[in-house]
Design an enzyme around this catalytic site. Sequence first.
Site, PDB file in Angstrom:
ATOM      1  N   ASP A 154      -6.162 -87.768  42.147  1.00 35.73           N
ATOM      2  CA  ASP A 154      -6.035 -87.128  40.208  1.00 35.73           C
ATOM      3  C   ASP A 154      -5.798 -85.802  40.305  1.00 35.73           C
ATOM      4  OD1 ASP A 154      -5.185 -87.091  37.832  1.00 35.73           O
ATOM      5  OD2 ASP A 154      -6.853 -87.914  36.840  1.00 35.73           O
ATOM      6  N   CYS A 165      -0.839 -86.558  35.933  1.00 36.50           N
ATOM      7  CA  CYS A 165      -0.412 -87.010  34.180  1.00 36.50           C
ATOM      8  C   CYS A 165       0.393 -86.241  33.971  1.00 36.50           C
ATOM      9  CB  CYS A 165      -1.766 -86.773  33.538  1.00 36.50           C
ATOM     10  SG  CYS A 165      -2.827 -85.499  33.572  1.00 36.50           S
TER      11      CYS A 165
END
Length: 426
Positions: free
Chosen positions: A319, A372
């Site tokens: 991530d 994100c």
Amino acid sequence: MNVRAAAANVLYQVVDRGNSLSTALPEAQQSIRPRDHALLQEICYGALRYLPRLESIAGKLMDKPLKGKQRVFHHLILVGLYQLGHMRIPAHAAVGETVEGAQALKGPRLRGLINAVLRNYQREQQALDEFSVSHNAGKYVHPSWLLKILQDAYPEQWQTIVEANNNKAPMWLRVNHAHHDRDEYLQLLKNANIDSTLHSEAMDAIKLAAPCDVHSLPGFEQGWVSVQDAAAQLSFNYLQPKDGELILDCCAAPGGKTAHILERVSAREVVALDCDEQRLKRVTENLKRLNLQAKVICGDARNPEQWWQGEQFDRILLDAPCSATGVIRRHPDIKWLRRAEDITALAQLQSEIFDAMWAQLKPGGTLVYATCSITPMENVEQVKAFLARTPAAQLVGSERENPGRQILPGEEDMDGFYYAVLVKQA
């Protein structure tokens, strides 16, 4: 402290000093009564969401800007304008409390100016509101550099993205499968008179009809449920971890994805790696509440020799550090703190971590690259470049010409997120 004064301080810290809202807001909340925390948050989030509109209105109403030590009072005026233009607080209360904020900020001589500016806005509100959206900065309330990226990357969708970014985010829950399945927890919410709906793809996700205090959620303290956006929960779907595997969650803080893995499978070991020691404390706190165990390591993902124990991982969830342009609705300060040049620097950092993590993956193992962000440089282009320089990397579930899956903000009411699944050929 007066709530409006506290809000002005937060805006000053974010806009003028470059501090993040996630740092400035909790510090300010310590100076006010707990019952006022939600009001402070609403004012700060809203004022940052619509900052260019408020700035243009303030500029019209003031002969000259407040500078230097008076800058915090400029932000106090923005606080007043936001309340009058966007909140249901009675006008007399909004004006009165904001003017009193000047006293709390030790600027009693500016009370008259602040009162006059806010009263004039009330008199001319319609014309000033129309003026505030007459230019792109006010109409879309996004910086021009980001607007251009969105327009170039998503010519048919950019306006929908902008609109989603300017809306309030819903509250998503992740049900701890070790305690209840999702339908059981949905019934617990119903019994508590909390309206909610299920997500079609994220298997543990529930969306609340309205946000609520986490302590009012059934079994929150007992670890039955956590707060996590549905898009982030999809990391489990793409990683597909199995019992008995050695798994790395790289850049793991605050630990939601680590916890989700542990809630669902009996891994041999899950390692949660992050370079930020303070943020790793959140990982430890979250795991403790959920009664889960992982190996938490503080280290630089680019330099595995500093922390790696010598055994390659079956699965790696990367991530990656990113611009967070997919979560602007949750962090409106991103619009004003991020700069165009940050994207290039972040893409370089992502590339370095990507290569370092690939070396830690077993042949036959799976790496999920996630951000994100919604900028192509950090996502599709990043994965394309990695595939071009890494012959052993096999893309799974998508085409090399358009690798991975880009979730846009607001899609099924989710945050913006990107996923690409890669398998290391033996």
